[in-house]
Design a protein around this motif. Structure first.
Motif, PDB file in Angstrom:
ATOM      1  N   SER A   1       5.517   2.059   9.139  1.00 18.58           N
ATOM      2  CA  SER A   1       6.177   2.060  10.437  1.00 18.58           C
ATOM      3  C   SER A   1       5.940   0.725  11.130  1.00 18.58           C
ATOM      4  CB  SER A   1       5.643   3.198  11.310  1.00 18.58           C
ATOM      5  OG  SER A   1       6.129   3.077  12.633  1.00 18.58           O
ATOM      6  N   ARG A   2       7.021  -0.001  11.390  1.00 19.57           N
ATOM      7  CA  ARG A   2       6.887  -1.292  12.064  1.00 19.57           C
ATOM      8  C   ARG A   2       6.515  -1.113  13.527  1.00 19.57           C
ATOM      9  NH1 ARG A   2      12.555  -3.939  11.004  1.00 19.57           N
ATOM     10  NH2 ARG A   2      13.117  -1.801  11.631  1.00 19.57           N
ATOM     11  N   SER A   3       6.963  -0.046  14.162  1.00 19.25           N
ATOM     12  CA  SER A   3       6.660   0.180  15.575  1.00 19.25           C
ATOM     13  C   SER A   3       5.215   0.626  15.784  1.00 19.25           C
ATOM     14  CB  SER A   3       7.618   1.223  16.160  1.00 19.25           C
ATOM     15  OG  SER A   3       7.501   2.460  15.464  1.00 19.25           O
ATOM     16  N   ARG A   4       4.726   1.504  14.895  1.00 20.09           N
ATOM     17  CA  ARG A   4       3.349   1.993  15.031  1.00 20.09           C
ATOM     18  C   ARG A   4       2.355   1.151  14.238  1.00 20.09           C
ATOM     19  NH1 ARG A   4       6.021   6.798  13.650  1.00 20.09           N
ATOM     20  NH2 ARG A   4       4.841   6.908  11.701  1.00 20.09           N
ATOM     21  N   GLU A   5       2.905   0.309  13.368  1.00 18.10           N
ATOM     22  CA  GLU A   5       2.086  -0.550  12.516  1.00 18.10           C
ATOM     23  C   GLU A   5       1.080   0.266  11.700  1.00 18.10           C
ATOM     24  OE1 GLU A   5       0.341  -3.566  14.972  1.00 18.10           O
ATOM     25  OE2 GLU A   5       2.226  -4.686  15.132  1.00 18.10           O
ATOM     26  N   GLU A   6       1.603   1.286  11.030  1.00 18.16           N
ATOM     27  CA  GLU A   6       0.756   2.128  10.205  1.00 18.16           C
ATOM     28  C   GLU A   6       1.585   2.815   9.114  1.00 18.16           C
ATOM     29  OE1 GLU A   6      -0.919   5.010  12.836  1.00 18.16           O
ATOM     30  OE2 GLU A   6       0.918   6.205  12.940  1.00 18.16           O
ATOM     31  N   LEU A   7       0.891   3.311   8.087  1.00 17.96           N
ATOM     32  CA  LEU A   7       1.561   4.041   7.022  1.00 17.96           C
ATOM     33  C   LEU A   7       1.941   5.433   7.508  1.00 17.96           C
ATOM     34  CD1 LEU A   7      -0.650   3.250   3.893  1.00 17.96           C
ATOM     35  CD2 LEU A   7       1.327   2.004   4.733  1.00 17.96           C
ATOM     36  N   TRP A   8       3.018   5.970   6.956  1.00 17.41           N
ATOM     37  CA  TRP A   8       3.342   7.366   7.253  1.00 17.41           C
ATOM     38  C   TRP A   8       3.926   8.040   6.027  1.00 17.41           C
ATOM     39  CZ3 TRP A   8       8.578   9.166   7.712  1.00 17.41           C
ATOM     40  CH2 TRP A   8       9.548   8.142   7.718  1.00 17.41           C
TER      41      TRP A   8
ATOM     42  N   GLY B   1       3.827  10.589  -5.883  1.00 16.89           N
ATOM     43  CA  GLY B   1       5.107  11.167  -6.271  1.00 16.89           C
ATOM     44  C   GLY B   1       5.948  11.582  -5.085  1.00 16.89           C
ATOM     45  N   GLU B   2       5.493  11.240  -3.868  1.00 14.30           N
ATOM     46  CA  GLU B   2       6.249  11.501  -2.650  1.00 14.30           C
ATOM     47  C   GLU B   2       6.339  10.215  -1.831  1.00 14.30           C
ATOM     48  OE1 GLU B   2       4.467  14.779  -0.571  1.00 14.30           O
ATOM     49  OE2 GLU B   2       5.173  16.259  -2.035  1.00 14.30           O
ATOM     50  N   THR B   3       7.351  10.123  -0.982  1.00 11.45           N
ATOM     51  CA  THR B   3       7.581   8.875  -0.262  1.00 11.45           C
ATOM     52  C   THR B   3       6.560   8.617   0.855  1.00 11.45           C
ATOM     53  OG1 THR B   3       9.217  10.032   1.118  1.00 11.45           O
ATOM     54  CG2 THR B   3      10.045   8.711  -0.727  1.00 11.45           C
ATOM     55  N   TRP B   4       6.090   7.393   0.868  1.00 14.57           N
ATOM     56  CA  TRP B   4       5.247   6.846   1.938  1.00 14.57           C
ATOM     57  C   TRP B   4       5.921   5.572   2.433  1.00 14.57           C
ATOM     58  CZ3 TRP B   4       0.182   8.145   3.774  1.00 14.57           C
ATOM     59  CH2 TRP B   4      -0.388   9.291   3.187  1.00 14.57           C
ATOM     60  N   PHE B   5       5.910   5.373   3.736  1.00 16.24           N
ATOM     61  CA  PHE B   5       6.553   4.201   4.321  1.00 16.24           C
ATOM     62  C   PHE B   5       5.603   3.492   5.286  1.00 16.24           C
ATOM     63  CE2 PHE B   5       9.956   7.377   3.585  1.00 16.24           C
ATOM     64  CZ  PHE B   5      10.647   6.688   2.595  1.00 16.24           C
TER      65      PHE B   5
ATOM     66  N   GLU C   1       0.826  -1.215   0.000  1.00 16.53           N
ATOM     67  CA  GLU C   1       0.000   0.000   0.000  1.00 16.53           C
ATOM     68  C   GLU C   1       0.856   1.260   0.000  1.00 16.53           C
ATOM     69  OE1 GLU C   1      -3.663   2.145   2.500  1.00 16.53           O
ATOM     70  OE2 GLU C   1      -2.761   0.268   3.234  1.00 16.53           O
ATOM     71  N   SER C   2       1.902   1.282   0.824  1.00 18.15           N
ATOM     72  CA  SER C   2       2.745   2.487   0.870  1.00 18.15           C
ATOM     73  C   SER C   2       3.505   2.671  -0.437  1.00 18.15           C
ATOM     74  CB  SER C   2       3.711   2.418   2.050  1.00 18.15           C
ATOM     75  OG  SER C   2       4.642   1.375   1.887  1.00 18.15           O
ATOM     76  N   LEU C   3       3.888   1.564  -1.066  1.00 14.86           N
ATOM     77  CA  LEU C   3       4.554   1.659  -2.363  1.00 14.86           C
ATOM     78  C   LEU C   3       3.598   2.210  -3.414  1.00 14.86           C
ATOM     79  CD1 LEU C   3       6.957   1.215  -4.204  1.00 14.86           C
ATOM     80  CD2 LEU C   3       6.321  -1.194  -4.394  1.00 14.86           C
TER      81      LEU C   3
END
Length: 205
Positions: free
Chosen positions: A49-56, A43-47, A34-36
């Protein structure tokens, strides 16, 4: 492309984020499918977060966004290199890169990243014109003085080369590059545009 990516058993893939201009590694993060997809679409980076278990979304709160230039997968398609144009520091500590702590360094070698750093300093000097700075002196004297210095330094490089003096060539070439960067700034020509011309010429050969 995404269908060929090999996410791990947790649905993640390592993403190495690199400055598209300087090639400096800015950070290493993780993406899921999903983040990819969001990264490609926005056109901007989305990742992820393994600690928060959510996209950022990088820069959503800080404003330090990363405009994506390219996304490349390795030969095994289980890791990504994301080339970006950063709008600010990549690290939450405020540094350009997250990789600032040296664990081992056997030899100090020059890096092309100094070109972009020097170009930034020259641009700042022209804007602020600090008293006593040599770069300020050049901008104050104007284009004729700057062109004269470029010519002088180019001649010094030639003399050093004709004398087979590698040490002299090294130092005079450094002076030439500096003064050429000053000239580019005076002309409002980005050094990266010059590098792009070189890349295009290389591709045509």
């Amino acid at each position: 492309m995404i269908d060929n990516i090999k996410f791990d058993d947790k649905g993640l893939i390592t993403a190495v984020v690199q400055d598209a201009n300087t090639k400096e590694v800015l950070t290493v993060a993780y993406m899921n499918k999903e983040s990819l997809e969001k990264t490609i679409a926005s056109g901007e980076t989305w990742f992820y977060s393994r600690s928060r278990e959510e996209l950022w979304h990088k820069g959503a709160t800080s404003g330090n966004t990363q405009k994506v230039v390219s996304i490349k997968a390795d030969c095994d398609k289980d890791a990504l290199v994301v080339e970006v144009l950063p709008a600010g520091p990549a690290c939450h500590t405020g540094t350009t890169s997250c990789f600032t702590e040296v664990i081992q360094e056997n030899a100090k070698v020059g890096s092309v990243s100094i070109i972009s750093q020097l170009a930034d300093i020259i641009k700042k000097r022209e804007l602020e014109m600090p008293e006593g700075a040599y770069t300020t002196y050049l901008f104050d004297k104007g284009i004729d003085k700057i062109c004269k210095k470029v010519g002088e330094e180019a001649t010094e490089v030639v003399i050093g080369a004709k004398n087979r003096d590698a040490e002299e060539v090294k130092w005079e070439a450094a002076d030439l590059i500096y003064h050429l960067l000053v000239l580019l700034q005076e002309q409002k020509v980005s050094v990266f545009d010059v590098l792009n011309v070189l890349e295009k010429r290389h591709e045509e050969k």
